[in-house]
Design an enzyme around this catalytic site. Structure first.
Site, PDB file in Angstrom:
ATOM      1  N   ASN A  46      21.457   4.783   8.769  1.00  0.00           N
ATOM      2  CA  ASN A  46      20.591   3.706   8.415  1.00  0.00           C
ATOM      3  C   ASN A  46      18.972   4.331   7.952  1.00  0.00           C
ATOM      4  O   ASN A  46      18.067   3.684   7.939  1.00  0.00           O
ATOM      5  CB  ASN A  46      20.336   2.691   9.657  1.00  0.00           C
ATOM      6  CG  ASN A  46      19.551   3.215  10.701  1.00  0.00           C
ATOM      7  OD1 ASN A  46      19.790   4.471  10.857  1.00  0.00           O
ATOM      8  ND2 ASN A  46      19.264   2.357  11.762  1.00  0.00           N
ATOM      9  N   LYS A  47      18.876   5.688   7.901  1.00  0.00           N
ATOM     10  CA  LYS A  47      17.540   6.312   7.696  1.00  0.00           C
ATOM     11  C   LYS A  47      17.568   6.356   6.229  1.00  0.00           C
ATOM     12  O   LYS A  47      18.466   6.180   5.328  1.00  0.00           O
ATOM     13  CB  LYS A  47      17.377   7.597   8.204  1.00  0.00           C
ATOM     14  CG  LYS A  47      17.383   7.392   9.811  1.00  0.00           C
ATOM     15  CD  LYS A  47      16.461   6.517  10.403  1.00  0.00           C
ATOM     16  CE  LYS A  47      16.414   6.553  11.841  1.00  0.00           C
ATOM     17  NZ  LYS A  47      15.814   5.326  12.500  1.00  0.00           N
TER      18      LYS A  47
END
Length: 92
Positions: A46-47
């Site tokens: 999710n980065k």
């Protein structure tokens, strides 16, 4: 960052900078991830930048870098693969 750096310097504290999603960003003209004695970046899915999982630690202190390499490898000795001389970073 200025107050944090000032406080750390005043009390002789090390700074561990969480730069998880700061790839390529700057703060007052200085690269994020360059303020701490150690700075970390995340590559979790999710980065901004991902490798599926994991992260990166950066430092300009050779002793800290070597210690982190040892911890990353479960403190195995290079010459004896499954012999540990430390546990969780604490000398045995």
């Amino acid at each position: 960052m200025a107050p944090v750096l000032e406080l750390a310097q005043k009390h002789g504290l090390a700074i561990i900078e969480d730069a998880a999603e700061m790839h390529g960003q700057t703060c007052r003209g200085r690269p994020c991830g360059s303020f701490g004695n150690i700075s970390t970046f995340s590559f979790y899915p999710n980065k901004l930048v991902t490798t599926g999982e994991g992260g990166m630690l950066v430092t300009d202190d050779d002793a800290v870098a070597e210690k982190c390499r040892s911890l990353r490898n479960l403190c195995f000795k290079p010459e004896k693969r499954f012999v540990h001389d430390e546990l969780a970073g604490i000398c045995a």
